[in-house]
Design a protein around this motif. Structure first.
Motif, PDB file in Angstrom:
ATOM      1  N   ALA A  51       0.876  -1.178   0.000  1.00 39.20           N
ATOM      2  CA  ALA A  51       0.000   0.000   0.000  1.00 39.20           C
ATOM      3  C   ALA A  51       0.910   1.224   0.000  1.00 39.20           C
ATOM      4  CB  ALA A  51      -0.924  -0.005   1.211  1.00 39.20           C
ATOM      5  N   SER A  52       0.328   2.422  -0.110  1.00 41.67           N
ATOM      6  CA  SER A  52       1.162   3.630  -0.087  1.00 41.67           C
ATOM      7  C   SER A  52       0.438   4.765   0.625  1.00 41.67           C
ATOM      8  CB  SER A  52       1.537   4.055  -1.503  1.00 41.67           C
ATOM      9  OG  SER A  52       0.430   4.594  -2.176  1.00 41.67           O
ATOM     10  N   PHE A  53       1.233   5.730   1.090  1.00 38.96           N
ATOM     11  CA  PHE A  53       0.678   6.918   1.733  1.00 38.96           C
ATOM     12  C   PHE A  53       1.436   8.146   1.300  1.00 38.96           C
ATOM     13  CE2 PHE A  53       3.967   5.508   4.712  1.00 38.96           C
ATOM     14  CZ  PHE A  53       4.602   6.679   5.070  1.00 38.96           C
ATOM     15  N   GLN A  54       0.763   9.289   1.349  1.00 33.51           N
ATOM     16  CA  GLN A  54       1.378  10.581   1.084  1.00 33.51           C
ATOM     17  C   GLN A  54       1.665  11.301   2.396  1.00 33.51           C
ATOM     18  OE1 GLN A  54       2.414  11.752  -1.780  1.00 33.51           O
ATOM     19  NE2 GLN A  54       1.361  10.479  -3.265  1.00 33.51           N
ATOM     20  N   ASN A  55       0.711  11.257   3.295  1.00 32.78           N
ATOM     21  CA  ASN A  55       0.790  11.969   4.562  1.00 32.78           C
ATOM     22  C   ASN A  55       1.398  11.052   5.627  1.00 32.78           C
ATOM     23  OD1 ASN A  55       0.329  13.347   6.932  1.00 32.78           O
ATOM     24  ND2 ASN A  55      -1.812  13.833   6.501  1.00 32.78           N
ATOM     25  N   PRO A  56       2.494  11.445   6.259  1.00 39.39           N
ATOM     26  CA  PRO A  56       3.121  10.600   7.279  1.00 39.39           C
ATOM     27  C   PRO A  56       2.169  10.202   8.419  1.00 39.39           C
ATOM     28  CG  PRO A  56       4.600  12.380   6.679  1.00 39.39           C
ATOM     29  CD  PRO A  56       3.302  12.666   6.002  1.00 39.39           C
ATOM     30  N   ALA A  57       1.141  10.987   8.670  1.00 36.83           N
ATOM     31  CA  ALA A  57       0.173  10.635   9.717  1.00 36.83           C
ATOM     32  C   ALA A  57      -0.631   9.394   9.340  1.00 36.83           C
ATOM     33  CB  ALA A  57      -0.765  11.815   9.964  1.00 36.83           C
ATOM     34  N   ASP A  58      -0.638   9.034   8.062  1.00 38.21           N
ATOM     35  CA  ASP A  58      -1.393   7.870   7.586  1.00 38.21           C
ATOM     36  C   ASP A  58      -0.579   6.578   7.607  1.00 38.21           C
ATOM     37  OD1 ASP A  58      -3.602   9.460   7.094  1.00 38.21           O
ATOM     38  OD2 ASP A  58      -3.047   9.804   4.990  1.00 38.21           O
ATOM     39  N   ARG A  59       0.632   6.622   8.111  1.00 36.06           N
ATOM     40  CA  ARG A  59       1.519   5.456   8.036  1.00 36.06           C
ATOM     41  C   ARG A  59       0.933   4.231   8.725  1.00 36.06           C
ATOM     42  NH1 ARG A  59       7.939   4.927   9.588  1.00 36.06           N
ATOM     43  NH2 ARG A  59       7.948   2.668   9.606  1.00 36.06           N
ATOM     44  N   ALA A  60       0.442   4.342   9.952  1.00 38.92           N
ATOM     45  CA  ALA A  60      -0.086   3.183  10.683  1.00 38.92           C
ATOM     46  C   ALA A  60      -1.284   2.581   9.947  1.00 38.92           C
ATOM     47  CB  ALA A  60      -0.469   3.582  12.101  1.00 38.92           C
ATOM     48  N   ARG A  61      -2.180   3.419   9.480  1.00 35.76           N
ATOM     49  CA  ARG A  61      -3.355   2.944   8.742  1.00 35.76           C
ATOM     50  C   ARG A  61      -2.919   2.264   7.449  1.00 35.76           C
ATOM     51  NH1 ARG A  61      -5.883   4.774   4.598  1.00 35.76           N
ATOM     52  NH2 ARG A  61      -4.890   6.807   4.632  1.00 35.76           N
ATOM     53  N   THR A  62      -1.902   2.809   6.784  1.00 33.31           N
ATOM     54  CA  THR A  62      -1.415   2.245   5.528  1.00 33.31           C
ATOM     55  C   THR A  62      -0.744   0.897   5.760  1.00 33.31           C
ATOM     56  OG1 THR A  62      -1.108   4.477   4.688  1.00 33.31           O
ATOM     57  CG2 THR A  62      -0.038   2.733   3.473  1.00 33.31           C
ATOM     58  N   GLU A  63      -0.020   0.741   6.863  1.00 28.55           N
ATOM     59  CA  GLU A  63       0.580  -0.558   7.186  1.00 28.55           C
ATOM     60  C   GLU A  63      -0.506  -1.611   7.372  1.00 28.55           C
ATOM     61  OE1 GLU A  63       3.568  -0.657  10.261  1.00 28.55           O
ATOM     62  OE2 GLU A  63       4.541   1.143   9.459  1.00 28.55           O
ATOM     63  N   ALA A  64      -1.602  -1.251   8.034  1.00 24.61           N
ATOM     64  CA  ALA A  64      -2.719  -2.185   8.209  1.00 24.61           C
ATOM     65  C   ALA A  64      -3.339  -2.536   6.848  1.00 24.61           C
ATOM     66  CB  ALA A  64      -3.769  -1.591   9.142  1.00 24.61           C
ATOM     67  N   ARG A  93       3.232  10.672  -7.491  1.00 25.21           N
ATOM     68  CA  ARG A  93       2.147   9.758  -7.877  1.00 25.21           C
ATOM     69  C   ARG A  93       2.034   8.548  -6.972  1.00 25.21           C
ATOM     70  NH1 ARG A  93       3.436   7.639 -12.607  1.00 25.21           N
ATOM     71  NH2 ARG A  93       5.373   8.760 -12.837  1.00 25.21           N
ATOM     72  N   TYR A  94       3.165   7.950  -6.589  1.00 27.17           N
ATOM     73  CA  TYR A  94       3.144   6.709  -5.822  1.00 27.17           C
ATOM     74  C   TYR A  94       3.253   6.924  -4.315  1.00 27.17           C
ATOM     75  CZ  TYR A  94       3.686   4.279 -10.259  1.00 27.17           C
ATOM     76  OH  TYR A  94       3.506   3.810 -11.525  1.00 27.17           O
ATOM     77  N   GLY A  95       3.777   8.047  -3.887  1.00 22.22           N
ATOM     78  CA  GLY A  95       3.930   8.291  -2.456  1.00 22.22           C
ATOM     79  C   GLY A  95       4.972   7.387  -1.833  1.00 22.22           C
ATOM     80  N   ASN A  96       4.835   7.145  -0.547  1.00 20.85           N
ATOM     81  CA  ASN A  96       5.722   6.247   0.190  1.00 20.85           C
ATOM     82  C   ASN A  96       5.136   4.842   0.089  1.00 20.85           C
ATOM     83  OD1 ASN A  96       7.678   8.114   1.672  1.00 20.85           O
ATOM     84  ND2 ASN A  96       5.692   9.050   2.075  1.00 20.85           N
ATOM     85  N   MET A  97       5.884   3.944  -0.510  1.00 19.78           N
ATOM     86  CA  MET A  97       5.418   2.567  -0.701  1.00 19.78           C
ATOM     87  C   MET A  97       5.692   1.772   0.568  1.00 19.78           C
ATOM     88  SD  MET A  97       4.383   2.815  -3.850  1.00 19.78           S
ATOM     89  CE  MET A  97       4.146   1.145  -4.370  1.00 19.78           C
TER      90      MET A  97
END
Length: 173
Positions: free
Chosen positions: A68-81, A160-164
């Motif tokens: 998954a990927s995220f742009q906003n660092p605050a979304d990291r935990a949700r993106t890991e899930a 486009r891809y953000g942090n993978m």
């Protein structure tokens, strides 16, 4: 008349050859093209030294991953899930025949062998052979054995891809 024209041509040709020999023997500041094969080897580009090994080995990232990927660092935990939930349809990283890993480059449908590369700053990268960091490389932002986070070097791809986020899937039972 024809004899003197021919003599003049021969004299001009001899003068040109003599001048070329004279200049060739000087070896001074002027450089003429050389037809010999003993030219000095080309110098390496500044900043493009030998490839440094990464502190992460290729076999450490081979396996099945939720992605998954995220742009906003605050979304990291949700993106890991969200990445963990993707293990039912994992992204598979395999070992390459030359010691690298088989992965996709940005915007490429076909995976290819990429290398894990280090840098003098201590950062690690995944990308094709060449200068580090290259435009097609991705920086390994973090890796703890279970979660791998990468970011593309190319600004457009990074936008486009953000942090993978790759989360290692449990082995099949």
């Amino acid at each position: 008349m024809i004899c003197s024209a021919r003599a003049r041509t021969v004299a001009n040709l001899a003068a040109a050859c003599g001048l070329a020999l004279l200049l060739g023997a000087c070896g001074g500041g002027m450089s003429l093209p050389s037809f010999s094969s003993s030219s000095p080897p080309p110098e390496a580009e500044p900043g493009a030294g030998p490839e440094m090994p990464a502190s992460i080995r290729a076999d450490e990232i081979v396996g099945r991953w939720g992605l998954a990927s995220f742009q906003n660092p605050a979304d990291r935990a949700r993106t890991e899930a969200a990445a963990r939930a993707q293990c039912k349809n994992p992204y598979v990283i395999t070992a390459g025949p030359s010691g690298g890993v088989i992965m996709h480059l940005a915007d490429q449908a076909t995976p290819q062998e990429l290398r894990l590369k280090g840098s003098p700053s201590g950062k690690n990268y995944i990308g094709p052979a060449g200068p580090t960091p290259g435009e097609q490389d991705r920086e390994i932002v973090s890796f703890d054995g279970r979660v791998l986070i990468t970011r593309f070097i190319d600004k457009d791809a990074a936008t486009r891809y953000g942090n993978m986020v790759y989360v290692r899937c449990a082995p099949r039972a």
